[in-house]
Design an enzyme around this catalytic site. Structure first.
Site, PDB file in Angstrom:
ATOM      1  CB  CYS A 119      -4.675  19.196  14.937  1.00 43.49           C
ATOM      2  SG  CYS A 119      -4.684  19.662  13.209  1.00 43.49           S
ATOM      3  CG  HIS A 261      -2.273  21.934  17.311  1.00 47.71           C
ATOM      4  ND1 HIS A 261      -1.422  21.246  16.489  1.00 47.71           N
ATOM      5  CD2 HIS A 261      -3.281  22.388  16.529  1.00 47.71           C
ATOM      6  CE1 HIS A 261      -1.897  21.285  15.256  1.00 47.71           C
ATOM      7  NE2 HIS A 261      -3.025  21.975  15.243  1.00 47.71           N
ATOM      8  CG  ASN A 291      -1.808  22.881  11.904  1.00 53.39           C
ATOM      9  OD1 ASN A 291      -1.423  21.777  12.287  1.00 53.39           O
ATOM     10  ND2 ASN A 291      -3.037  23.321  12.115  1.00 53.39           N
TER      11      ASN A 291
HETATM   12  N1  COA Z   1      -3.901  35.345   2.167  1.00 58.16           N
HETATM   13  C1  COA Z   1      -4.581  36.488   2.082  1.00 58.16           C
HETATM   14  N2  COA Z   1      -5.837  36.638   2.535  1.00 58.16           N
HETATM   15  C2  COA Z   1      -6.410  35.564   3.116  1.00 58.16           C
HETATM   16  C3  COA Z   1      -5.749  34.327   3.245  1.00 58.16           C
HETATM   17  C4  COA Z   1      -4.441  34.243   2.743  1.00 58.16           C
HETATM   18  N3  COA Z   1      -3.713  33.112   2.823  1.00 58.16           N
HETATM   19  N4  COA Z   1      -6.571  33.460   3.875  1.00 58.16           N
HETATM   20  C5  COA Z   1      -7.716  34.117   4.128  1.00 58.16           C
HETATM   21  N5  COA Z   1      -7.614  35.391   3.660  1.00 58.16           N
HETATM   22  C6  COA Z   1      -8.616  36.442   3.681  1.00 58.16           C
HETATM   23  C7  COA Z   1     -10.019  35.927   3.776  1.00 58.16           C
HETATM   24  O1  COA Z   1     -10.474  35.510   2.498  1.00 58.16           O
HETATM   25  C8  COA Z   1     -10.742  37.137   4.288  1.00 58.16           C
HETATM   26  O2  COA Z   1     -10.980  38.007   3.217  1.00 58.16           O
HETATM   27  P1  COA Z   1     -12.388  38.798   3.129  1.00 58.16           P
HETATM   28  O3  COA Z   1     -12.416  39.657   4.358  1.00 58.16           O
HETATM   29  O4  COA Z   1     -12.237  39.546   1.854  1.00 58.16           O
HETATM   30  O5  COA Z   1     -13.439  37.740   3.118  1.00 58.16           O
HETATM   31  C9  COA Z   1      -9.708  37.792   5.193  1.00 58.16           C
HETATM   32  O6  COA Z   1      -8.444  37.232   4.835  1.00 58.16           O
HETATM   33  C10 COA Z   1      -9.943  37.564   6.654  1.00 58.16           C
HETATM   34  O7  COA Z   1     -10.267  36.208   6.813  1.00 58.16           O
HETATM   35  P2  COA Z   1     -10.480  35.591   8.223  1.00 58.16           P
HETATM   36  O8  COA Z   1     -10.869  34.160   8.094  1.00 58.16           O
HETATM   37  O9  COA Z   1     -11.355  36.506   9.009  1.00 58.16           O
HETATM   38  O10 COA Z   1      -8.984  35.709   8.768  1.00 58.16           O
HETATM   39  P3  COA Z   1      -8.445  35.345  10.165  1.00 58.16           P
HETATM   40  O11 COA Z   1      -7.717  36.483  10.724  1.00 58.16           O
HETATM   41  O12 COA Z   1      -9.473  34.673  11.019  1.00 58.16           O
HETATM   42  O13 COA Z   1      -7.352  34.231   9.812  1.00 58.16           O
HETATM   43  C11 COA Z   1      -7.050  31.892   9.785  1.00 58.16           C
HETATM   44  C12 COA Z   1      -7.732  33.067   9.121  1.00 58.16           C
HETATM   45  C13 COA Z   1      -7.475  30.626   9.049  1.00 58.16           C
HETATM   46  C14 COA Z   1      -5.551  32.059   9.699  1.00 58.16           C
HETATM   47  C15 COA Z   1      -7.488  31.827  11.259  1.00 58.16           C
HETATM   48  O14 COA Z   1      -8.873  31.920  11.342  1.00 58.16           O
HETATM   49  C16 COA Z   1      -7.045  30.564  11.943  1.00 58.16           C
HETATM   50  O15 COA Z   1      -5.868  30.378  12.177  1.00 58.16           O
HETATM   51  N6  COA Z   1      -7.997  29.713  12.314  1.00 58.16           N
HETATM   52  C17 COA Z   1      -7.661  28.504  13.047  1.00 58.16           C
HETATM   53  C18 COA Z   1      -7.005  27.544  12.147  1.00 58.16           C
HETATM   54  C19 COA Z   1      -6.627  26.309  12.868  1.00 58.16           C
HETATM   55  O16 COA Z   1      -6.244  26.369  14.000  1.00 58.16           O
HETATM   56  N7  COA Z   1      -6.751  25.205  12.177  1.00 58.16           N
HETATM   57  C20 COA Z   1      -6.328  23.958  12.640  1.00 58.16           C
HETATM   58  C21 COA Z   1      -7.105  23.493  13.754  1.00 58.16           C
HETATM   59  S1  COA Z   1      -6.377  22.033  14.219  1.00 58.16           S
END
Ligand code: COA
Length: 336
Positions: A119, A261, A291
């Site tokens: 990214c 980004h 993204n």
């Molecule tokens: N729908 C519903 N629930 C979801 C889900 C979705 N699409 N994706 C994840 N969950 C769930 C998880 O399974 C977890 O459930 P659990 O508590 O029962 O295990 C819960 O939501 C919380 O997950 P968590 O990973 O703690 O959520 P979060 O608030 O951190 O959000 C992301 C997850 C991926 C959106 C976030 O971490 C993020 O944006 N990370 C960076 C991603 C990024 O920048 N990537 C590109 C880099 S270039």
């Protein structure tokens, strides 16, 4: 006469911008029919409302060619001295996608190669294009960020499928002067390979070598550790912004438009808080495109409503880990 500062070659000046999104749109509601997720979860946790995806039979090169054509039109030129394609979803692992993109744009015979910084790829592509110009290797460079992450996501992974979308954006860089609008730089680029496992595709490279027996299907899919990636994204982009501001002699107050980004709207909000930057200076199109990896920055530039003369800061972060930032004063561009 060149006005390049001593010790620097000519500047790379942004002279054209073009983008392309595949027509097919997948809304959060459509995803929720296939996966255990909801529009409400995706919007509140990421800010994303929909994403564009390519149809089967299409590939990254198609996105790149469409965006590249528009960037060349915007720059009012029909030739380039080099083509750089930033992508993590090449048409094939080998060869690079850029030579085919160049040929399809009628640019055969010139240097054309891919840059892989996930990214952060587009900012790395800009730095590479600027380097080719300052070294006298090319007078103008077509830099394209193109990714089709829909082709590498695990169909059952609700997290990555909620976040990523396909698209492409391209710019033409031309040789110019450091004090004119559109001149890029300085750049801050960095990486941390100790955390390379946070974002990866396990198979398809030399580590899990080809044996003739297919690897486990799951190993061919993109994987991401969301929480640590979120924390690293905020930390690394904040640090990189401070470094590039220092090199440019700018302060946070000098930034008219902040183009980060587009990974998660909460990451952009956290950056605004840490940098003490008013949120209305932050460009965001994540609701509409998700993204789009290497295409994220140029798509946001095109959607940002930037006005000539505004001071713009670009910052990106991705797998590798890799990050990069640069600054420019926005030029007066013809739409692509
Ligand atoms: N729908 C519903 N629930 C979801 C889900 C979705 N699409 N994706 C994840 N969950 C769930 C998880 O399974 C977890 O459930 P659990 O508590 O029962 O295990 C819960 O939501 C919380 O997950 P968590 O990973 O703690 O959520 P979060 O608030 O951190 O959000 C992301 C997850 C991926 C959106 C976030 O971490 C993020 O944006 N990370 C960076 C991603 C990024 O920048 N990537 C590109 C880099 S270039």
């Amino acid at each position: 006469m060149s006005t390049s500062p001593p010790g620097q070659g000519p500047a790379a000046v942004l002279a054209g911008l073009g983008t392309w999104l595949p027509p097919k749109v997948v809304s959060n509601h459509e995803l929720a029919r296939e996966l255990d997720t909801s529009d409400e979860w995706i919007r509140t946790r990421t800010g994303i409302g929909q994403r564009h995806v390519i149809e089967p039979g299409s590939a990254t090169s198609w996105l790149a060619v469409e965006a590249g054509r528009r960037a060349l039109k915007s720059a009012q030129c029909d030739e380039a001295g080099a083509v750089v394609v930033a992508t993590s979803t090449p048409d094939r692992p080998c060869p690079a996608t850029a030579p085919e993109v160049a040929s399809r744009l009628g640019l055969s015979g010139i240097p054309a190669f891919d840059v892989g910084a996930v990214c952060a790829g587009f900012v790395y592509g800009l730095a590479t294009g600027a380097g080719l110009i300052s070294a006298g290797i090319a007078d103008n460079v077509l830099v394209i960020g193109a990714d089709a992450f829909s082709t590498i996501l695990n169909p059952g992974d609700r997290t990555t499928r909620a976040i990523f979308g396909d698209g492409a954006g391209a710019v033409v860089l031309r040789r110019g002067e450091h004090d004119e609008p559109g001149a890029l730089g300085p750049f801050d680029l960095g990486s941390d390979g100790e955390l390379s496992d946070l974002i990866m595709i396990p198979a398809g490279g030399s580590r899990q070598r080809a044996t003739g027996t297919p690897a486990s299907p799951a190993d061919h899919y993109f994987t991401m550790s969301g929480k640590p990636v979120f924390m690293q994204a905020v930390l690394r982009m904040t640090e990189s912004v401070h470094r590039v501001l220092g090199q440019a002699g700018w302060t946070v107050d000098d930034i008219d438009r902040f183009v980060g980004h587009q990974a998660n709207s909460r990451i952009l909000t956290a950056l605004a808080e840490r940098l003490e930057l008013p949120e209305n200076r932050i460009v965001s199109n994540i609701e509409r495109v998700g993204n789009t990896a290497a295409a994220s920055i140029p798509l946001a530039l095109a959607d940002g409503g930037l006005r000539p003369g505004e001071r713009v800061l670009l910052t990106s972060f991705g797998g590798g880990l890799a990050w990069g930032s640069t600054v420019l004063r926005w030029p007066d561009l013809i739409p692509g």
